[in-house]
Structure formats: C-alpha cells, structure tokens
Write an enzyme that holds these catalytic residues in place. Structure first.
Site, PDB file in Angstrom:
ATOM      1  CE  LYS A 167      -1.464   9.922   6.741  1.00 28.63           C
ATOM      2  NZ  LYS A 167      -1.432  10.045   8.189  1.00 28.63           N
ATOM      3  CD1 TRP A 192      -4.650   6.937   5.473  1.00 29.48           C
ATOM      4  CD2 TRP A 192      -2.565   6.445   4.869  1.00 29.48           C
ATOM      5  NE1 TRP A 192      -3.884   6.785   6.612  1.00 29.48           N
ATOM      6  CE2 TRP A 192      -2.612   6.487   6.270  1.00 29.48           C
ATOM      7  CE3 TRP A 192      -1.331   6.153   4.255  1.00 29.48           C
ATOM      8  CZ2 TRP A 192      -1.498   6.249   7.075  1.00 29.48           C
ATOM      9  CZ3 TRP A 192      -0.223   5.919   5.049  1.00 29.48           C
ATOM     10  CH2 TRP A 192      -0.310   5.976   6.449  1.00 29.48           C
ATOM     11  CD  GLU A 243      -6.325   2.485  12.349  1.00 28.99           C
ATOM     12  OE1 GLU A 243      -5.754   3.598  12.434  1.00 28.99           O
ATOM     13  OE2 GLU A 243      -6.279   1.769  11.335  1.00 28.99           O
TER      14      GLU A 243
END
Ligand code: AMP
Length: 544
Positions: free
Chosen positions: A440, A445, A329
């Site tokens: 992770k 993920w 992000e």
C-alpha cells in the site's frame, strides 16, 4: 411474535433531503477543476440533484444501471452520488490512479452505461477511447464554456444535462437492499474486485459513523475529506455529513501540503480526513508556517497505519488524532481511535501510545481473530491472529466474481480481511501484519503477485519476489528481488520497461536487487517474511 412497527426502506436520498430541510447553514465548498472556489448549501444541492436525476432519466437510465464517475472531490461529484442512487441506479466511482489496463477492466466488468468525468481526465480518456465500450456515453462535469475540444466525439455537458429540468423530484420507492454504489479494490492477483453497496448498508454506515465520530460530525463544523470520493465513498463522509449537518469542504485536485494548509486556513476546517501520506505534506507546511491552520482541531487518519511520529506531532500541537481502520469491503469504517473520556487525563506519551492502535470497533461491526486453523484467539492484546469481520455494512460477496468469493469468507460466513491483528481486553485493535500479498503506497494498492507474474516472463529470471519496504513518505514502496539464471541478470531497465506496459508509473518497483537464491518456506514457497526482515532497512529513492 412480531413487533408492530412500520418498515420503511432506508434510502440514500433521504439523507440529503434531511440535510436540506434541517441544516440551512450546512455548506459545501469546492475547489473546482476550473480553478475557482464554489460554494453552495445542502438545500441548493438537493435541488440540483433533482435536476440531475431528471437529466439521467431523460438519457434513459434505469434501475440497476451502472454509472461511472472519474472525478475529484467536488460538489458535482456529490450531486452524482445522490442523483444516481436516488433513481435506483448504481454510482460506480473509478480510481483515476489505476493503470489503463485495470481501469478498462473495471469499466467493462461493471458494464457502465455512462461515464461522468472531470475535465482533467479527458486527455486520459482520449487515449483509452479505442478500448472503451462503443456505447459508453461520456459527460464532462463542467459548463459549456469550459467544454474541452479534442478527439472524443459526442461528449455531453454536465450543466446542460441539468438545464431546464425541474428542481423537485418524487424519488421512486424500491427495496433498501437495492444496489447503490460500486467500488473496486485491488485483488492480490488478477483483476480488481467490486464491492456493491446497498441503500441499507450506506444509510446504516452513515449512522454508525455519525454516532462514533460525534466529536466532529455536528452542524456548524467543517470537514475536509482529502480521502477521495473514489476511495470507498470518502469513508462515508458524503452521507454522514448531511446526516449530521456538518459542512463539507472539497479540495479538488490539489492535495499537496501548501494547497491543503491554505484551504483549511481560509475555510476554517475543523476536521480533516485522509491517509498518512497527505498528512506528512500538511505537517511540513505547518512547520514552515509555524502554526496550525486556523480552526483545525482534529484529524482522522486511516487507509494505512499512522506512524507514531505523525500522531505525536499532531497531538503535541493540540490536534486530536483519530486513527481509524477499515476496508473498501466494509463501507469502510471498522474501528476508530477516539479515546474514551476517562483517557483524557493521560499524559501525551500515553495518549500517543494508545493512538498507535487502530482503536475500537464501531457499533455494528463484529471482530474476531483466529489462528490458521480457524480457532478463535483471546482478546488479550498479545495474540496476533487473522482478522475477520461481520456486520450489516460488510460485503456479502464481490460483484460478479465467483472466484474471489470462494476465498473471501470462512465457514461461519465471516469476511476475511487479510490483516493480522491483536485485540486487547478493552477492545483496542492493533494491526500487526498483512497476510494478503499487497503493497500500500500512499493509500493505493499495488499487487506484488501481478508484478511478479510479469517479471517471471523475462527469460533470464528464474524466480522473483516483490515485497513492501517501509517508506517515510509513501508508508510502503515495492522492491523487486530477482534470482537470475545462468545467462546472467536481466537488466533493471528491461524489467521496468516490461512492467510499464501493464502498470501505472507509481506502481513500478523503486529498486531491483539481484540475489543468488530466494529464501523458501517449508512448503517451498518464497518466504516473503524472511525477505521483509532482510530488506527492512533497504533505502529506496523517492519515486515522487
Ligand atoms: P482499502 O480497501 O483500500 O481501504 O484498504 C483496506 C486495507 O488497508 C486494510 O485491510 C488494511 O490492510 C489497510 N489499512 C487501512 N487502514 C489501516 C490502518 N489504520 N492501519 C493499518 N492498515 C490499514
């Protein structure tokens, strides 16, 4: 009063045009899926990118269309980055390590019109084909001689798409806020969430990375992105390298220690970028060879915390470690760990200690830490808090995902990272925990909650929790803890079989532990904090 300066849109195509006209010796070297090594220059890449863009236009691709890629790191993938965004379409990189379910979800969610794939993934696409959108056209990234034969009909050939097309193009003008790239990342529950980069955010990120890492990003230097082009744009390297003139060495599909060592040695890689798991393999090979690859001077480690032992081993053998932190992000780089000049007199031990932190913020990324009520905490290096970020390279909302967006920002509009961190008075960030319920493993993920939801559907399971257990090779691996009912334990094989229907093999828990009761928090939720402490020393088998 407004200033009197021109306003030209920041555009991705300009980065490659800049490299083509300024850095004549800038090279792109790729290990191809066809098996050989391919070399080209920025100037040649600009020409082929123009041809590809003409090819896309001929296929009827319009501004805003999403074009998927399912590919390793290589020159054709780089051409796609520039050609797709250059004509105003959106380059949607797909992570081939996702489960079939997740991959199909994002292809449908993104409404991809075309899918470019390496030969390697054609068999996988054959299996998925009944569930692929019927109008999705597939282009295989190879020449006619290597086109695969199989059950997929209507495959297009990449090299044929370029053939005969002009090698010059007048890139169209559009606003700098136009979408350019799309990358999905794992949600804690449910489906992956898409980050939609703009031309502006991408160009700014390239400049921010170039300035922050100018010790390595320079003309004449060779950089190896082991971090895939399908992982947040290989941390921005496909943009920052042309901007600064650095050469790119693409490793293709082979990422084991020996393959990386040999490639780095032959191609005199100066700086290599990737997650801790790949560096363990490289360090083992360095040990076996009794030397570093020739010319190797710098490593950028991110995606997961770099272990102290890894930092120490690199630094001891004269390799500068830059420990970086960021998120999909965030384009992704938020902080980087190159130490200031004053720190060069530090002892090895002091240097290693400093590099265990995730470094300091790059220009343009603001950081804040807060308590659970949103009150700011001091930057004293001692007070851990929820980490929030703000800036021009940070998402303002997930792509077509209102539900995810409701949770993602605080009242002041800062983006919630889901990480817990301290920041000291000199700006050094230390990630101390993760508030989001994700694991992770090797940089990829796994959603604990998604695994738990499937396990809970077994009639013998009363409650369950999946937690991350530290793992030397993969950093973390999932452990499933089950509370059984009166009918006894659900057999491990049955649970894993149920999970296999929804998850990729590497996402399955490595072990199942049965307990009488799961510890609860004051609000009656399973206390993962207690479980993580309880099972911190749990030994797992190697899932490799
Ligand atoms: P991704 O979006 O897949 O790049 O994952 C971003 C997340 O990975 C961050 O929010 C952190 O939880 C984790 N992460 C990335 N870099 C580091 C690092 N250097 N140390 C610790 N965790 C990291």
């Amino acid at each position: 009063m407004e200033g009197l300066m021109m306003m030209r849109p920041l555009k991705i195509a300009d980065l490659l045009e800049f490299a083509a006209s300024n850095f004549l010796n800038g090279e792109i070297v790729s290990v191809r899926t066809e098996g050989d090594i391919h070399r080209t220059t920025y100037r040649e890449t600009a020409k082929r990118t123009a041809q590809l863009a003409h090819g896309l236009l001929r296929l009827g691709i319009n501004v805003g269309d999403r074009i998927a890629t399912l590919a390793w790191n290589g020159y054709r993938h780089l051409e796609l980055y520039y050609a797709i965004s250059g004509i105003g379409a959106v380059c949607h990189t797909i992570n081939p390590r996702l489960s079939a379910e997740q991959m199909l979800y994002i292809i449908h969610h993104a409404k991809d019109r075309l899918l470019f794939t390496d030969i390697t993934f054609v068999p996988m696409l054959e299996k998925l084909s009944p569930q692929l959108p019927p109008d999705l056209r597939i282009v295989v990234m190879t020449d006619r001689a290597h086109m695969p034969e199989g059950s997929l009909s209507g495959l297009l050939c990449y090299e044929e798409l370029l053939e005969g097309q002009p090698d010059q193009i007048d890139w169209p003008d559009f606003p700098e806020e136009t979408a350019a790239g799309l990358c999905y990342t794992s949600g804690t529950t449910g489906n992956p969430k898409g980050t939609l980069y703009t031309h502006r955010s991408t160009a700014l990120h390239a400049m921010m990375v170039g300035i922050s890492l100018l010790n390595v990003l320079q003309a004449g230097r060779r950089i190896l992105p082991v971090v895939p082009l399908f992982h947040v744009n290989a941390w921005g390297l496909p943009y920052a390298a042309p901007l600064t003139g650095a050469s790119l060495i693409f490793p293709g599909p082979k990422l084991d220690g020996k393959s990386l060592f040999d490639l780095m040695d032959r191609k005199k890689v100066y700086s290599a970028w990737g997650v801790p798991t790949v560096w363990l393999g490289l360090q083992a090979q360095i040990k076996a060879e009794g030397r570093n690859p020739e010319g190797f001077a710098d490593v950028v480690v991110g995606g997961s915390a770099a272990p102290r032992s890894m930092i120490e081993a690199f630094e001891k053998s004269g390799i500068n470690v830059c420990h970086a932190w960021g998120m999909t992000e965030m384009s992704p780089i938020g902080t980087q760990g190159n130490l200031p000049i004053e720190a060069h007199s530090l002892s090895l031990e002091e240097r290693v200690e400093a590099k265990c932190s995730q470094g300091r913020r790059v220009f343009g990324v603001d950081l804040k830490i807060t308590d659970d009520d949103g009150n700011r905490l001091p930057h004293d290096g001692k007070s851990p808090g929820n980490l929030y970020v703000r800036g021009n390279t940070i998402t303002s909302g997930y792509f077509n995902d209102e539900e995810a967006n409701r949770e993602a920002f605080d009242a002041e509009g800062w983006f919630k990272t889901g990480d817990v961190a301290t920041i000291d008075e000199n700006g050094f960030l230390m990630i101390t925990d993760r508030a989001k319920d994700l694991i992770k493993s090797g940089g990829e993920w796994i959603s604990s909650l998604d695994l738990e939801n499937v396990v809970m559907s077994h009639p013998k399971v009363v409650s369950c929790a999946v937690i991350a257990v530290p793992h030397e090779k993969w950093t973390e691996r999932p452990l499933l803890i089950v509370q059984s009912g009166e009918d006894g334990d659900a057999p491990q094989e049955e649970l894993l079989e149920m999970l296999s229907a929804h998850f990729a093999k590497w996402q399955l828990p490595d072990d199942v532990v049965y307990v009488e009761n799961l510890p609860l928090t004051a609000t009656g939720k399973v206390s993962k904090l207690t479980l993580r402490k309880q099972f911190a020393g749990h030994t797992l088998s190697d899932p490799a």
